[in-house]
Motif scaffolding. Sequence first.
Motif, mmCIF file in Angstrom:
data_model
loop_
_atom_site.group_PDB
_atom_site.id
_atom_site.type_symbol
_atom_site.label_atom_id
_atom_site.label_comp_id
_atom_site.label_asym_id
_atom_site.label_seq_id
_atom_site.Cartn_x
_atom_site.Cartn_y
_atom_site.Cartn_z
ATOM 1 N N ILE A 206 0.843 -1.197 0.000
ATOM 2 C CA ILE A 206 0.000 0.000 0.000
ATOM 3 C C ILE A 206 0.885 1.257 0.000
ATOM 4 C CG2 ILE A 206 -1.748 1.265 1.317
ATOM 5 C CD1 ILE A 206 -2.694 -1.457 2.410
ATOM 6 N N THR B 271 2.901 1.631 -3.275
ATOM 7 C CA THR B 271 2.000 2.033 -4.351
ATOM 8 C C THR B 271 1.714 3.528 -4.264
ATOM 9 O OG1 THR B 271 0.962 -0.128 -4.344
ATOM 10 C CG2 THR B 271 -0.282 1.647 -5.355
ATOM 11 N N ASN B 272 1.402 3.983 -3.071
ATOM 12 C CA ASN B 272 1.116 5.412 -2.902
ATOM 13 C C ASN B 272 2.315 6.269 -3.268
ATOM 14 O OD1 ASN B 272 -1.578 5.323 -2.156
ATOM 15 N ND2 ASN B 272 -1.143 5.129 0.018
ATOM 16 N N GLY C 133 4.568 5.417 -5.518
ATOM 17 C CA GLY C 133 4.966 5.191 -6.911
ATOM 18 C C GLY C 133 6.300 4.479 -7.040
#
Lengths: 261, 286
Positions: free
Chosen positions: A209, A212-213, A215
């Motif tokens: 998570i 992903t946030n 990048g």
Amino acid sequence: MSGRRIVITSGKGGVGKTTTTANLGAALALRGHKVVLIDTDIGLRNLDLVLGVEKRIVFDLVEVVEGRCQLRQALIRDKRFESLFLLPAAQTRDKTAVSEEQMDALVGDVAAIADFVMIDCPAGIEHGFRNAIAGAREALLVTTPEVSAIRDADRVVGKLRDRGLPIKLLINRVRPEMVRAGEMMSVDDVTEILGVEAIGIVPDDEEVIDTTNRGEPIVLDENNRLATIYGKIARRLEGQDVPLTDLDPPKFLSRLLTMWR
Amino acid sequence: MRALETTPVPEVEAEAEAAPVILGRAIVITSGKGGVGKTTTTANVGTALAALGKRVALVDADVGLRNLDIVLGLENRVKFHVLDVIEGKAELDDALVRDKRSENLYLLAAAQSREKEDVEADAMRDLIEQLRKRFDFVLIDCPAGIETGFTNAVAGAGHAIVVCTPEVSAVRDADRVVGLLPNTWQPELIVNRVRPALVRKGKMLSVDDVNAILRLPLLGVIPDEPSVIVSTNRGEPIALDQTSATGGAYRAIAAKLAGIAVETPPVPVEKPAGMFAKLGAFFGGR
Ligand SMILES: Nc1ncnc2c1ncn2[C@@H]1O[C@H](COP(=O)(O)OP(=O)(O)OP(=O)(O)O)[C@@H](O)[C@H]1O
Ligand SMILES: Nc1ncnc2c1ncn2[C@@H]1O[C@H](COP(=O)(O)OP(=O)(O)OP(=O)(O)O)[C@@H](O)[C@H]1O
Ligand SMILES: [Mg+2]
Ligand SMILES: [Mg+2]
């Protein structure tokens, strides 16, 4: 050269198609392959965010298809890898902007310059799904070990088989402790229901998570256990015989081994 | 613990029958991004509204990939679906499946072996209108994406609840969906799967971060709990579990929708430095 054309699909939304496309694509690139990721989620693109290249988008897939730019102008190279490229989706168009024939031709063009073309499919089984599978020659089905995700995956298996696409399965967000407590389906349960061979089992990990946030694909962090896992899945995709021993809780492991003997 | 056993007789409904045209509210639960919890929200808010004595119909608009019946544990009772009713192959009464636990709660399932393109928006509008005559709330579970299935799910509704998780991709997709809803609507936001511990460590966006972009009235914040997965697998909505924080958050949302004053459970709103800058940047570009 004609590279492999693999669609990453699921039916159910949010099971990790985009996460898988980014990390497996990056793992393949780290192993020296030239990889192009195609985001076919026109209107709801996400792959650029997961790779952290959203500010470098100039042209998109629809513009390539409409002949308003060259393929190579639209490809964004990920600077952290030697050979990883993204063909981004259009954000302000809808999925009917491209036809299945156009998509097949486009993926063919991309495959001419790449070893692996990884096609990130949108959720659902509508126009966007049909477009995404139109250009593919094989499918990587992503599911979580949950009843609703598996029902949707089963529907998609039928559609992929109708197309004659060979299917491999990746089970995402597995929580061994819940499997052991009988609160989550096991890998055996899932492969048995779907009748598809598993090529990868990825645990649920909160780092996904966060990365992903930010990048930053998790495979960039060599110390992360998921980097190793995606690396092994990449090798299996190459055709190497790498045993599926990724998750180590004893019961889980022994079940897996019996499955592969 | 089954809250529904103490369900009061729905007097509201008796009045509604006497007065000819009191229509219920039709609310679509949507998100753009898949898997953020639309179906879980529909099932749990519906269950909690029914427990408050409201008459509730849940409509699964995810033709071809239905899930709502599973989450409610009603998959073995479904005989007819939305398309059967629209195409005149079944009466609405025969297609409505009564919940196991509440006599106020009904499910209208989606067709599993059909395609979203088989439904016409007009037919959906008529169907929802029929339901509004009989129920206080009609909750429509929207499929992921913004294609035909989305258009059909929104068609009959008069209000939207947008579900989002604290993730940049979910926020971007939610933003796109809000732009596609009728511009007279004022959609309300539910932020799902919040993990306060991660927010505190700066590893997850806070509710503030999310809503700084979306700027929607906040209907509720739902904590991430592994027991949600268990309850989904068992077909028992977590809203019935009085000991669960997630269940409590769903009950609070239902009370708000029903116009009952409640004390909102504590909301993790701390904003870690650095995250928001990144998020804001996504909306500047093209
Ligand atoms: N192995 C994992 N562990 C923990 N979280 C995960 C894992 N895989 C994915 N996720 C989380 O689930 C979310 C959804 O993943 P992702 O966006 O890849 O799904 P998707 O299938 O592409 O969704 P959509 O259907 O909307 O395109 C991600 O934002 C990520 O944080
Ligand atoms: N608050 C929560 N805590 C933990 N898990 C959750 C929570 N909300 C949802 N989930 C999990 O996420 C999964 C996806 O949720 P759900 O099916 O409701 O999403 P959806 O938006 O309807 O997906 P789709 O786009 O495919 O229709 C569920 O199977 C559930 O287990
Ligand atoms: Mg995606
Ligand atoms: Mg759903």
